[in-house]
Design an enzyme around this catalytic site. Structure first.
Site, short mmCIF file in Angstrom:
data_model
loop_
_atom_site.label_atom_id
_atom_site.label_comp_id
_atom_site.label_asym_id
_atom_site.label_seq_id
_atom_site.Cartn_x
_atom_site.Cartn_y
_atom_site.Cartn_z
N ILE A 129 0.83 -1.20 0.00
CA ILE A 129 0.00 0.00 0.00
C ILE A 129 0.87 1.25 0.00
O ILE A 129 0.63 2.20 -0.76
CB ILE A 129 -0.96 -0.01 1.21
CG1 ILE A 129 -1.93 -1.18 1.10
CG2 ILE A 129 -1.72 1.32 1.30
CD1 ILE A 129 -2.81 -1.39 2.31
N ASP B 190 11.60 2.46 5.75
CA ASP B 190 11.14 1.07 5.81
C ASP B 190 12.38 0.20 5.97
O ASP B 190 13.23 0.17 5.07
CB ASP B 190 10.39 0.69 4.53
CG ASP B 190 9.72 -0.68 4.62
OD1 ASP B 190 10.31 -1.58 5.25
OD2 ASP B 190 8.62 -0.84 4.08
N CYS C 153 -3.97 5.75 7.69
CA CYS C 153 -4.99 4.83 7.16
C CYS C 153 -4.56 3.39 7.36
O CYS C 153 -5.08 2.48 6.70
CB CYS C 153 -5.22 5.08 5.67
SG CYS C 153 -6.05 6.63 5.29
N ALA C 154 -3.59 3.16 8.25
CA ALA C 154 -3.03 1.82 8.41
C ALA C 154 -3.67 1.08 9.58
O ALA C 154 -4.57 0.25 9.40
CB ALA C 154 -1.52 1.90 8.59
N ASP D 239 -8.15 7.53 9.61
CA ASP D 239 -9.19 6.57 9.28
C ASP D 239 -9.23 5.43 10.29
O ASP D 239 -10.17 4.64 10.30
CB ASP D 239 -8.93 6.00 7.87
CG ASP D 239 -10.05 5.09 7.38
OD1 ASP D 239 -11.23 5.49 7.51
OD2 ASP D 239 -9.75 3.98 6.90
N GLU E 78 -11.52 0.95 18.48
CA GLU E 78 -12.60 1.01 17.50
C GLU E 78 -13.72 0.07 17.93
O GLU E 78 -13.44 -1.00 18.47
CB GLU E 78 -12.08 0.64 16.10
CG GLU E 78 -11.08 1.64 15.55
CD GLU E 78 -10.62 1.28 14.12
OE1 GLU E 78 -11.14 0.30 13.55
OE2 GLU E 78 -9.76 2.00 13.59
N HIS F 120 -12.88 4.09 9.54
CA HIS F 120 -12.17 2.92 8.99
C HIS F 120 -12.74 2.56 7.60
O HIS F 120 -13.20 1.45 7.35
CB HIS F 120 -12.27 1.72 9.93
CG HIS F 120 -11.10 0.78 9.80
ND1 HIS F 120 -10.53 0.12 10.86
CD2 HIS F 120 -10.39 0.38 8.72
CE1 HIS F 120 -9.53 -0.63 10.45
NE2 HIS F 120 -9.43 -0.49 9.15
N LEU F 121 -12.63 3.50 6.70
CA LEU F 121 -13.18 3.35 5.35
C LEU F 121 -12.14 2.94 4.32
O LEU F 121 -12.46 2.89 3.13
CB LEU F 121 -13.81 4.68 4.90
CG LEU F 121 -14.97 5.23 5.74
CD1 LEU F 121 -15.45 6.56 5.15
CD2 LEU F 121 -16.11 4.23 5.80
N GLY F 122 -10.92 2.65 4.76
CA GLY F 122 -9.85 2.38 3.81
C GLY F 122 -10.19 1.35 2.75
O GLY F 122 -9.82 1.50 1.58
N ALA F 123 -10.93 0.31 3.14
CA ALA F 123 -11.26 -0.75 2.19
C ALA F 123 -12.69 -0.64 1.68
O ALA F 123 -13.17 -1.54 1.00
CB ALA F 123 -11.05 -2.11 2.85
#
Length: 531
Positions: free
Chosen positions: A154, A173, A232-233, A258, A263, A281-284
């Site tokens: 991602i 990373d 968003c992770a 997100d 949650e 939590h709309l990432g997907a």
């Protein structure tokens, strides 16, 4: 009998049809995902369970899932599956990490734009009829430095999209090589450098002990004034209290979140702060992503149940369909070697050493290791399989080591398994012939050639005349028929071994009669699952 799969959450009709087209019986019962008692009542009927986030695969559910072989999560997060309990029960847990990559990356970019231009607040103001044109002064993304924490699947897409927006991208990373960074056209930096330089920071790493609170109060203090932060992770990557303080002080100019540490997020330190954009939590949450992960999980589960291919498993080495086809005989051999040596070993095992020689050394060794360990553990726990065996071995403190080497003998490839106990070391080696049948080729350093059968007899004795005749006549007297018979010896007059492949299981009375002759050092009936 065809495998049977339960879908206990909402999946698309196309995903259901994939199972049916592959010859798998499927029950689509999405109401069960929110009814754990009803799920527990029926789960024992199924080989596979396909879920989203509503279904909770708990230890109590797994206790009832006596036939379950695989749980497939349509999506990346598996917090609703007890993976440790699944492993102990021998159940593979799969997810679909690639089906929602693009949609999650796009959501991160969308939050960047929203925070940069204060879009939600501007929209609310305009809806209220205020027309506050001068109240929402934004910033451009062009020319800004984006710091990407986690440049995997991602994160890599975000890097690509950001470069298209003419942003300068720096990435932190630990697994990003210099060559890969060059290919991605990003600058590889350490975390402190990223914090110091980035105008925007976006996170794309899993939540682990190493990444938890990676943006701690201390690290947030290292960021440049006016930074904007996107997550968003996973919740828990950012110290939300510290971030709220820095937003209030003006050090951080904005944030787009997100995901949250808790949650569903009913309350949070970031809520109701200026220039903080929050989504649930709309990432997907795009129609394309939901369809992609549903189709992907159906294909993965069907492949495993029908061919043994393992894809995107979280508690088992991945095995491609081609590997499953080629490695099938070697996986069976590995299990037989482990099972043989375990049946011969009565004292507790301290260590398992596995040697791969020649062509087999280039195969999927983690999968072969699991098969060896499963063969050994079956004597202790008959219900064990390739998933649960490594867990059981670890719990018992058994050390596993692996060695691979180039071809060193007459065989194109072979596997040698050695177990270590307080008393001794014991080893056995085997290979797969061109007919696809596993063979034992060495026991205790003595060369043999023994086909593997369901019922076998292993004996050791001094190499003296008359042993073979006595063994054959005694077995004949007890109506025991030999399907195959193999001999080997260390040296003339030294230790000799024999392996007999029998038509039926050996009665204990025959074993006693052999021992009573006084000719054999050891008499051991062996059982193997060769189906």
């Amino acid at each position: 009998m065809a495998p049977k799969v339960l879908i206990s959450d909402k999946l698309s009709d196309a995903a259901v049809q994939i199972f049916r087209d592959r010859g798998i019986e499927v029950d689509f019962r999405p109401e069960l995902g929110k009814d754990k008692d009803a799920l527990a009542e029926v789960i024992g009927q199924y080989d596979g369970l396909a879920i989203r986030s509503a279904t909770k695969v708990t230890p109590s559910i797994l206790e009832r899932a006596t036939n379950l072989k695989v749980v497939g999560r349509a999506g990346i997060g598996t917090d609703n599956v007890d993976k440790e309990a699944a492993s102990k029960h021998g159940v593979i847990v799969m997810n679909t990490p690639f089906g929602n990559m693009i949609t999650t990356a796009e959501h991160a970019i969308a939050l960047m734009f929203a925070v940069a231009r204060q879009l939600p607040e501007a929209s609310a103001s305009t809806h209220a009829g205020k027309w506050e044109k001068n109240a929402f002064m934004g910033v451009e993304l062009t020319g800004k430095t984006l710091g990407v924490i986690g440049a995997g699947n991602i994160g890599g897409i975000v890097c690509d999209r950001a470069r298209g927006l003419k942003m300068k991208v720096v990435a932190f990373d630990p697994f990003l090589s210099d060559e890969k960074a060059k290919t991605m056209q990003v600058e590889k930096v350490d975390l402190d450098e990223l914090l110091k330089r980035a105008d925007f920071i976006t996170l794309h790493v899993p939540l682990t002990d190493g990444t938890r609170n990676i943006l701690s109060r201390e690290n947030l203090a290292k960021t440049k004034k006016g930074v904007r932060i996107i997550n968003c992770a996973r919740g828990g990557l950012v110290d939300e209290e510290a971030l709220a303080d820095l937003l209030k002080s003006g050090h951080v100019a904005g944030a787009g979140f997100d995901v949250f540490a808790e949650e569903p997020a009913k309350e949070n330190p970031l809520f109701n702060l200026p220039n903080v954009v929050c989504t649930p939590h709309l990432g997907a949450s795009t129609s394309e992503a939901q369809e992609n992960v549903a189709l992907q999980v159906a294909e993965q589960m069907a492949d495993y149940l029908l061919t043994g291919a393992v894809t995107n498993a979280l508690n088992m080495p991945n095995v491609t369909a081609e590997e499953a086809r080629i490695m099938g005989p070697w996986i069976r051999l590995a299990g037989h070697l482990g099972n043989f040596i375990s049946q011969m070993t009565e004292e507790p095992i301290k260590a398992i050493n596995i040697l791969y020689d020649g062509s087999v050394a280039e195969m999927n060794l983690p999968a072969l290791n699991c098969s060896v360990i499963a063969g050994i553990m079956k004597t202790i726990s008959p219900e064990v399989n390739m998933v649960s065996a490594p867990v059981i071995a670890k719990e018992r403190g058994i050390q596993i080591s692996t060695t691979n080497q180039e071809q060193s003998g007459a065989f194109d490839g072979y596997i040698k398994v050695t177990v270590v106990t307080e008393e001794r070391e014991r080893s056995i080696a085997g290979t797969v012939f061109s007919d696809g049948k596993p063979r034992f080729i060495q026991i205790k350093g003595i060369n043999i050639d023994a086909e593997v059968g369901s019922h076998m007899l292993y004996t050791t004795n001094n190499d003296v005349p008359g042993i073979i005749g006595k063994l054959g006549s005694l077995l004949g007297d007890h109506s025991v028929n030999l399907a195959n018979f193999t001999l080997g010896r260390a040296a003339k007059g030294g230790e000799a071994i024999a392996i007999a492949y029998l038509d039926e299981a050996l009665d204990p009375s025959v074993v006693k009669a052999l021992i009573d002759t006084g000719l054999f050092r050891q008499v051991k009936p062996l059982e193997f699952d060769v189906a």
